[in-house]
Write an enzyme that holds these catalytic residues in place. Structure first.
Site, PDB file in Angstrom:
ATOM      1  N   SER A 237     -26.502  92.364 149.513  1.00 38.66           N
ATOM      2  CA  SER A 237     -28.008  91.963 149.517  1.00 38.66           C
ATOM      3  C   SER A 237     -28.748  92.411 147.991  1.00 38.66           C
ATOM      4  CB  SER A 237     -28.731  92.680 150.388  1.00 38.66           C
ATOM      5  OG  SER A 237     -28.975  93.982 150.275  1.00 38.66           O
ATOM      6  N   LYS A 238     -30.009  92.125 147.862  1.00 35.52           N
ATOM      7  CA  LYS A 238     -30.501  92.386 146.738  1.00 35.52           C
ATOM      8  C   LYS A 238     -30.563  93.931 146.153  1.00 35.52           C
ATOM      9  CE  LYS A 238     -33.878  89.001 145.518  1.00 35.52           C
ATOM     10  NZ  LYS A 238     -34.916  88.309 146.127  1.00 35.52           N
TER      11      LYS A 238
END
Ligand code: GLU
Length: 470
Positions: A237-238
């Site tokens: 994820s980010k």
């Protein structure tokens, strides 16, 4: 070997690392075997598909250099074709109309769940011979027993019992094909030989195999690559520093570096880490795809990028760095045209010292500004611009007036200045850097002066000498 691959993104977001890696694998496989790489936009989900994302995905593909041999094809434009495929299945008795309202199907599923069985449609319309009508869907007449199996190029032999699957919907009551129906219809029609995608699609593959069989078509080779995880082995994820491809472009990474880095996330070639694109094409034959998930590492990506920065010819890098340059006091049009040689020299000096184009743009800026616009790092100014520092600057300026401005001659001039004055290099290094670039660090003094040329070098030293004490 005849190889036709395809990349089939759903335009519900920008192209991310995982999708880009799938695209790279498909493209390389096609290029390695002199085959074809097709691009298909799976935009049948009208709610979630956005033109803006299609544009962004296609732009990222172009930027990465993943050129296609066909497409982009848009599923939304192929509706009559899917209908014809469904009609073919109805005509051959491999599909049937079903009039069960969705609530009834849900109730069947609920009942099966309550009995501890797999939730499935119970096939009550299978033999009714219904025709089309409002609210009706078309279902596949799936085999009731046996096994559905195939040999995955990455995961090896995989199978599922027929009882696990039900008579899936192929065509909805709103006249749209379901996802699996459209994918198989397209892959058959486009002659796709190798379906390579993320392993979140393995369950779809079993369903798709049933559709291939019902259509009487030969199965392609399926290859399911494991997902990419963060360094903590959690879903990427980010927060792991993973970004959309478009953001890496904005951050000043090189497309060849992204390709190199992505391909190593799930594929190996001995212990080689660094590849040019032609080397990747030569080496990527579809073997050695890893069956265990790969971990994303943003630092390694930068390391690979720094390598590609060093390997790119300076003139090519010079063109790529221009969009990253701040145009305050700099004429970027001149740098791209009449001043291209000057820009290329600046790039060649700093390309081993920058790990992305943004960084490179900032580092070459002092070299390219004219002396009156140079800015000075206040700390370096306070430290280096002492009386002793000024005396050295004046002394060096004197011998530079008559020096030949080649790197070698300049290095000798500095050495002879140090020999005659008995000064240590550290007495002149910081003050010369302050005068020449305004900042510490960077290439050798002689290389900087050669790049600046005599008039600019002397102008910078004179300006530094005239600076008031910090
Ligand atoms: N459109 C699908 C996705 O974005 C890909 C399907 C496929 O490759 O078969 O996940």
């Amino acid at each position: 070997m005849n190889v036709v691959t395809r990349f089939a993104p759903s335009p519900t977001g920008h192209l991310h690392i995982g999708g880009a890696r799938t695209a790279v694998f498909c493209w390389l496989l096609a290029r390695h075997y002199n085959g074809k790489f097709l691009l298909r936009v799976e935009d049948t989900d009208r709610e979630r598909s956005k033109q803006e994302y299609t544009d962004s995905i296609l732009a990222s593909m172009r930027w990465l250099g993943l050129d296609s041999d066909g497409g982009p094809y848009y599923q939304s434009e192929r509706m009559p074709f899917y209908k014809a495929c469904v009609d073919r299945l109805l005509a051959s008795g491999h599909a049937y109309w079903c009039s069960c309202p969705p609530e009834d199907v849900e109730a069947m599923r609920e009942k099966a769940r309550a009995e501890g069985k797999k939730p499935r449609y119970d096939g009550r319309c299978r033999e009714l011979g219904l025709g089309p009508g409002p609210g009706r869907v078309v279902r596949l007449k799936a085999p009731l027993n046996g096994e559905i199996k195939y040999e995955d190029m990455v995961k090896g032999p995989l199978s599922v019992a027929a009882e696990e699957l039900d008579d899936m919907v192929l065509y909805r009551s709103d006249n749209t094909p379901t996802y699996n129906m459209a994918v198989v219809a397209d892959d058959v029609d486009m002659g796709v030989t190798h379906v390579l995608r993320g392993d979140d699609h393995v369950n779809n593959t079993f369903k798709q195999i049933l559709i291939y069989q019902a259509l009487g078509e030969k199965l392609p080779v399926f290859a399911h690559v494991p997902m990419i995880l963060g360094p903590d082995r959690q879903k990427l994820s980010k927060r792991h520093g993973a970004k959309a491809v478009i953001e890496y472009e904005k951050d000043g990474l090189l497309p060849s570096a992204i390709l190199n880095y992505l391909v190593r996330l799930g594929w190996s070639h001995g212990d080689q880490e660094l590849f040019t694109v032609p080397e990747l094409i030569a080496a990527f034959d579809g073997h050695n795809l890893n069956s265990s998930p790969a971990g994303f590492d943003p630092e390694k990506l930068l390391w690979v990028n720094a390598h590609h920065m060093r390997e790119t010819p300076a003139a090519a890098l010079a063109e790529q760095v221009i969009p990253f340059m701040d145009n305050a006091n700099l004429d970027l049009t001149a740098l791209a045209g009449t001043d291209k040689a000057r820009l290329t020299i600046a790039v060649s000096l700093y390309q081993p010292r920058a790990d992305n184009l943004k960084d490179l743009a900032a580092k070459i800026r002092p070299l390219l500004l004219s002396s009156e616009h140079l800015e000075y790092d206040p700390k370096l100014r306070a430290k280096a611009l002492t009386d002793e520092g000024r005396a050295h600057l004046a002394g060096l300026a004197e011998i530079l007036e008559t020096a030949d401005f080649t790197e070698q001659a300049l290095a000798e001039a500095i050495k002879s200045y140090l020999d005659t004055t008995g000064a240590a290099f550290k007495a002149i290094g910081p003050v010369m850097r302050l005068a020449l670039l305004g900042v510490s660090g960077g290439p050798e003094l002689a290389a900087i002066m050669q790049a600046l040329g005599k008039p600019e070098t002397l102008a910078r030293i004179r300006r530094a000498l005239a600076l008031p004490a910090a």
